[in-house]
Write a protein that holds these residues in place. Sequence first.
Motif, mmCIF file in Angstrom:
data_model
loop_
_atom_site.group_PDB
_atom_site.id
_atom_site.type_symbol
_atom_site.label_atom_id
_atom_site.label_comp_id
_atom_site.label_asym_id
_atom_site.label_seq_id
_atom_site.Cartn_x
_atom_site.Cartn_y
_atom_site.Cartn_z
ATOM 1 N N ALA A 42 0.832 -1.201 0.000
ATOM 2 C CA ALA A 42 0.000 0.000 0.000
ATOM 3 C C ALA A 42 0.867 1.251 0.000
ATOM 4 C CB ALA A 42 -0.934 -0.022 1.207
ATOM 5 N N TRP A 52 -1.713 10.417 -1.300
ATOM 6 C CA TRP A 52 -2.842 10.052 -0.450
ATOM 7 C C TRP A 52 -4.187 10.419 -1.070
ATOM 8 C CZ3 TRP A 52 -3.650 6.710 3.040
ATOM 9 C CH2 TRP A 52 -4.727 6.805 3.886
ATOM 10 N N VAL A 55 -5.553 7.742 -3.301
ATOM 11 C CA VAL A 55 -6.003 6.573 -2.543
ATOM 12 C C VAL A 55 -7.374 6.835 -1.927
ATOM 13 C CG1 VAL A 55 -5.500 5.104 -0.553
ATOM 14 C CG2 VAL A 55 -3.664 5.779 -2.091
ATOM 15 N N VAL A 56 -7.548 8.026 -1.350
ATOM 16 C CA VAL A 56 -8.833 8.373 -0.740
ATOM 17 C C VAL A 56 -9.934 8.417 -1.795
ATOM 18 C CG1 VAL A 56 -10.087 10.213 0.451
ATOM 19 C CG2 VAL A 56 -7.798 9.578 1.197
ATOM 20 N N GLN A 58 -10.076 6.773 -4.668
ATOM 21 C CA GLN A 58 -10.395 5.411 -5.090
ATOM 22 C C GLN A 58 -11.179 4.666 -4.013
ATOM 23 O OE1 GLN A 58 -9.983 3.946 -8.065
ATOM 24 N NE2 GLN A 58 -9.288 5.933 -8.783
ATOM 25 N N ALA A 59 -10.796 4.833 -2.759
ATOM 26 C CA ALA A 59 -11.496 4.148 -1.676
ATOM 27 C C ALA A 59 -12.939 4.626 -1.573
ATOM 28 C CB ALA A 59 -10.769 4.375 -0.351
ATOM 29 N N SER A 60 -13.164 5.923 -1.748
ATOM 30 C CA SER A 60 -14.541 6.417 -1.683
ATOM 31 C C SER A 60 -15.351 5.920 -2.874
ATOM 32 C CB SER A 60 -14.574 7.941 -1.599
ATOM 33 O OG SER A 60 -14.285 8.522 -2.838
ATOM 34 N N VAL A 62 -14.947 3.031 -4.404
ATOM 35 C CA VAL A 62 -15.267 1.635 -4.104
ATOM 36 C C VAL A 62 -16.396 1.574 -3.079
ATOM 37 C CG1 VAL A 62 -14.387 -0.487 -3.051
ATOM 38 C CG2 VAL A 62 -13.006 0.747 -4.718
ATOM 39 N N GLY A 63 -16.351 2.447 -2.084
ATOM 40 C CA GLY A 63 -17.413 2.497 -1.090
ATOM 41 C C GLY A 63 -18.758 2.826 -1.700
#
Length: 68
Positions: A42, A52, A55-56, A58-60, A62-63
């Motif tokens: 990671a 960062w 990453v944030v 992409q994570a949101s 996916v959420g």
Amino acid sequence: MADTASRTMIRTQGRKAFATFGGRSSGRRHPLVATAMVLPLATLLVVAFGGWEAVVTQASSVGVMLGR
């Protein structure tokens, strides 16, 4: 009729050899061990692909896809 017994035996021996060289384990991995395994990759991905914020984002995304 084909000789299937010898082929089955060869396949079974191959599976045993695969299991001795790091096949899937039947147990579950502890969450801290899994985290320790993932963190180096990671970190590398964060550095290689823009920090960062990416990453944030992409994570949101996916959420949102998962409905959270």
